[in-house]
Scaffold this active site. Structure first.
Site, short mmCIF file in Angstrom:
data_model
loop_
_atom_site.label_atom_id
_atom_site.label_comp_id
_atom_site.label_asym_id
_atom_site.label_seq_id
_atom_site.Cartn_x
_atom_site.Cartn_y
_atom_site.Cartn_z
N ARG A 81 0.81 -1.23 0.00
CA ARG A 81 0.00 0.00 0.00
C ARG A 81 0.85 1.27 0.00
O ARG A 81 0.54 2.22 -0.74
CB ARG A 81 -0.93 0.02 1.22
CG ARG A 81 -2.14 -0.86 1.06
CD ARG A 81 -3.10 -0.64 2.24
NE ARG A 81 -4.02 -1.74 2.36
CZ ARG A 81 -5.13 -1.87 1.64
NH1 ARG A 81 -5.46 -0.96 0.76
NH2 ARG A 81 -5.91 -2.91 1.81
N HIS A 106 -19.86 8.28 0.57
CA HIS A 106 -20.17 6.93 1.01
C HIS A 106 -21.68 6.74 0.97
O HIS A 106 -22.43 7.59 1.46
CB HIS A 106 -19.65 6.71 2.45
CG HIS A 106 -19.99 5.36 2.97
ND1 HIS A 106 -19.28 4.23 2.61
CD2 HIS A 106 -20.98 4.94 3.79
CE1 HIS A 106 -19.81 3.17 3.20
NE2 HIS A 106 -20.85 3.59 3.92
N GLU A 145 -26.53 11.39 -4.65
CA GLU A 145 -25.08 11.65 -4.59
C GLU A 145 -24.67 12.71 -5.61
O GLU A 145 -23.83 13.57 -5.33
CB GLU A 145 -24.29 10.36 -4.84
CG GLU A 145 -24.48 9.32 -3.76
CD GLU A 145 -23.48 8.19 -3.82
OE1 GLU A 145 -23.01 7.86 -4.92
OE2 GLU A 145 -23.16 7.64 -2.75
C1 GRF Z 1 -21.08 5.57 -5.13
O1 GRF Z 1 -22.24 4.95 -4.69
C2 GRF Z 1 -20.27 6.05 -3.97
O2 GRF Z 1 -21.03 6.35 -2.84
C3 GRF Z 1 -19.40 4.88 -3.67
O3 GRF Z 1 -19.11 4.31 -4.92
C4 GRF Z 1 -20.14 4.63 -5.84
C5 GRF Z 1 -19.47 5.26 -7.03
O4 GRF Z 1 -20.32 5.36 -8.12
N1 GRF Z 1 -18.26 5.31 -2.90
P1 GRF Z 1 -19.82 6.08 -9.44
O5 GRF Z 1 -18.57 5.36 -9.93
O6 GRF Z 1 -19.55 7.50 -9.13
O7 GRF Z 1 -20.95 5.90 -10.41
#
Ligand code: GRF
Length: 217
Positions: free
Chosen positions: A68, A112, A177
């Site tokens: 990592r 998230h 989101e």
């Molecule tokens: C989203 O649901 C985000 O919350 C999670 O991964 C997903 C990413 O989706 N961390 P995308 O690649 O932006 O469509």
């Protein structure tokens, strides 16, 4: 024209949140300069979205590095090379080392798919359904050493319906989101959001509870 904050978006997959940033910048709603889209997977569709928008792309494949810290050093080198000052994790499926997180403290955001602190980790939609929760959503937060545990900036809430399955719920959460992540990034771009002593501040005042966003149906 005022200098725009240079930002990198880190992805591993489809990149719909990346697309939301691209669209918000194009619409004049987000004052960032997207200087780099970086993926740990060469087949991430988000790389095509970036290329179509004329944003430089880079693939840093974790399998090419022994551990990592070496992988994170390679990430860091790419971010430095493109002079990224803000780093937006958007579906980036790697856990970053404490050293990397410290280096980018206050400049590293993640989204998230749950109403944190509920459901850190994976499979959030199935877990919400199993628990019978009435509400679900997504959280944008500063990244700290604790997985999905950094200070929360904004949450988008969506109702859970009786006919929902993990896929319908995922689609509803993803839509919210796309509304909240550009908003959080815009606050960073405007210099209104800071992380001080592990506490998120908006316009200098502690943000004890995250901003809330609920879409109208
Ligand atoms: C989203 O649901 C985000 O919350 C999670 O991964 C997903 C990413 O989706 N961390 P995308 O690649 O932006 O469509």
């Amino acid at each position: 024209m005022a200098r725009r904050l240079p930002a990198a978006v880190l992805i591993s997959g489809s990149g719909t949140n990346l697309q939301a940033f691209i669209d918000a910048v194009a619409a004049g709603e987000l004052d960032l300069e997207l200087v780099l889209v970086l993926s740990n997977r060469a087949d991430a569709y988000g790389l095509e979205r970036a290329a179509a928008a004329g944003i430089p792309t880079s693939v840093v494949a974790h399998r090419d590095y022994p551990d990592r810290p070496a992988f994170d050093d390679a990430l860091d080198a790419e971010l430095e090379r493109h002079r990224a000052e803000l780093v937006l994790l958007a579906g980036f499926m790697r856990i970053l080392t404490p050293g990397f997180v410290r280096r980018y403290a206050g400049r590293l955001l993640n989204i998230h798919p749950s109403l944190l602190p509920r459901y850190p980790g994976l499979d959030t939609h199935a877990r919400v359904l199993a628990a019978g929760d009435a509400w679900h959503g997504s959280t944008v937060h500063f990244v700290t050493g604790e997985l999905d545990g950094g200070p929360r900036i904004i949450q988008g809430r969506v109702p859970v319906g009786p006919g929902d399955d993990p896929d319908t719920l995922a689609a509803r959460v993803l839509a919210v989101e796309h509304r909240i992540y550009p908003r959080a990034a815009a606050l960073c771009a405007a210099g209104r959001l800071t992380l001080e002593d592990g506490c998120c501040r908006l316009d200098g005042a502690p943000l004890d509870e995250p901003l809330q966003f609920q879409p109208e149906n």
